[in-house]
Design an enzyme around this catalytic site. Structure first.
Site, PDB file in Angstrom:
ATOM      1  N   CYS A 156      -3.415  -0.560  -3.479  1.00 19.75           N
ATOM      2  CA  CYS A 156      -4.128  -0.040  -2.316  1.00 19.75           C
ATOM      3  C   CYS A 156      -3.497   1.253  -1.811  1.00 19.75           C
ATOM      4  CB  CYS A 156      -4.158  -1.082  -1.211  1.00 19.75           C
ATOM      5  SG  CYS A 156      -2.554  -1.788  -0.852  1.00 19.75           S
ATOM      6  N   CYS A 159       0.816  -1.211   0.000  1.00 22.34           N
ATOM      7  CA  CYS A 159       0.000   0.000   0.000  1.00 22.34           C
ATOM      8  C   CYS A 159       0.850   1.262   0.000  1.00 22.34           C
ATOM      9  CB  CYS A 159      -0.943  -0.012   1.199  1.00 22.34           C
ATOM     10  SG  CYS A 159      -2.074  -1.417   1.137  1.00 22.34           S
TER      11      CYS A 159
END
Ligand SMILES: *[C@@H]1O[C@H](CO)[C@@H](O)[C@H](O)[C@H]1NC(C)=O
Ligand SMILES: *[C@@H]1O[C@H](CO)[C@@H](O)[C@H](O)[C@H]1NC(C)=O
Ligand SMILES: *[C@@H]1O[C@H](CO)[C@@H](O)[C@H](O)[C@H]1NC(C)=O
Ligand SMILES: *[C@@H]1O[C@H](CO)[C@@H](O)[C@H](O)[C@H]1NC(C)=O
Ligand SMILES: *[C@@H]1O[C@H](CO)[C@@H](O)[C@H](O)[C@H]1NC(C)=O
Length: 272
Positions: free
Chosen positions: A178, A97
């Site tokens: 993400c 992420c």
């Protein structure tokens, strides 16, 4: 007196000798070719394994087997991207992420940056991407070998061995995107966002607002910029994005990116 038939017999013997030598040559050549063929697979496999082993905690033999089953023994123009599904299962992509970097037509700059700074990860920095980066491979009907030459080119057919691989791993990489993701696009060309690129046709379509907060375009400019963030193709990119994913675009010169690549004292978030 020479016995009659002596010469012809010798001729026959010479003939037999020639046949024998030719047969031997054929066998030797055959064995050499066989060795060369299996060595071809061996060399490719060695590269695969060496690169794979740099990533700890993976069963590289298992990954190799899952990779091979996608194309071995098949017509190299008839390998759909789904053929690599078992490979993705064997070496799943883990989300990183806020660090995922996508690129289109900026491969060298993007990789120069991620090679020197570890704040971003491109597909080619992941296990599958790095193992196959820059390689060519394909199978042949009726053979269990991996060939590295005479394989179809990228544009020769849609479902070719190499292209389907990159399509499949790009999809898998984009699916796990993400947080805040980055895309390096090329400001020196008229259409920095192309709907026909892997980024436009595969990755952008897989971005999911459930996991991804924003897409931050870094439009790399050179001395003779052609496009800027107002370019209409980038408006198309914005429209393509899953609703709920924020979009940003920033023009950044290649020189500034290079300066940041080589100076680790500049924090990554301050690179642009
Ligand atoms: C952008 O594309 C052009 C033309 O293909 C290429 O020469 C240039 O190096 C690319 N720019 C970057 C930053 O990769
Ligand atoms: C191909 O098959 C032959 C015969 O079954 C086997 O000896 C050889 O190791 C195989 N080669 C590869 C690359 O799997
Ligand atoms: C972007 O480029 C166009 C020409 O392609 C130009 O007309 C426009 O002023 C530029 N916009 C900005 C914000 O630089
Ligand atoms: C901007 O985008 C459109 C396509 O979306 C393209 O036709 C145009 O040439 C682009 N570039 C510039 C410099 O205006
Ligand atoms: C190229 O881009 C840079 C940075 O965005 C900008 O400062 C410069 O004016 C642009 N040059 C041209 C010729 O448009």
């Amino acid at each position: 007196m020479e016995p009659v038939g002596y010469r012809p017999r010798q001729k026959k013997r010479t003939k037999r000798c020639v046949v024998l030598i030719v047969l031997l040559l054929i066998i030797v050549l055959g064995v050499a070719l066989g060795l060369a063929l299996s060595r071809r697979t061996e060399t490719f496999k060695t590269t695969f394994m060496d690169r794979c082993k740099k990533f700890e905690g993976n069963d590289c033999e298992k990954i190799w087997a899952a990779f091979q089953q996608a194309y071995v023994g098949k017509d190299p123009c008839k390998v759909p991207m789904e053929a690599y599904d078992p490979l993705i299962k064997a070496a799943p992509f883990k989300p990183s992420c806020n660090r995922m970097m996508f690129w289109s037509k900026t491969k060298d700059v993007a990789h120069d940056f991620t090679d020197k700074r570890d704040c971003f990860v491109t597909l080619e920095d992941t296990l599958l991407g790095s193992v196959l980066d820059g390689l060519t491979w394909c199978g042949k009907e009726g053979s269990n070998e991996t060939f590295t030459s005479d394989c179809p080119e990228w544009a020769d057919c849609d479902d070719n061995t190499v292209r389907s691989f990159w399509s499949r791993v790009s999809a898998a990489f984009a699916e796990v995107a993400c947080g805040d993701a980055t895309a390096m696009l090329n400001g020196s060309i008229a259409t920095p966002f192309s709907q026909y690129s892997i980024f436009g046709s595969i990755e952008v379509k897989r971005f999911n607002s459930a996991n991804m907060r924003s897409l931050n375009v870094v439009l790399v400019t050179q001395e003779n910029n052609v496009s800027n963030c107002s370019n209409a193709s980038l408006k198309d990119l914005q429209k393509e994005l899953d609703k709920g994913i924020k979009y940003n675009c920033k023009e950044v010169s290649e020189a500034q990116i290079q300066a940041c690549s080589s100076n680790t004292e500049i924090p990554c978030h301050a690179c642009w």
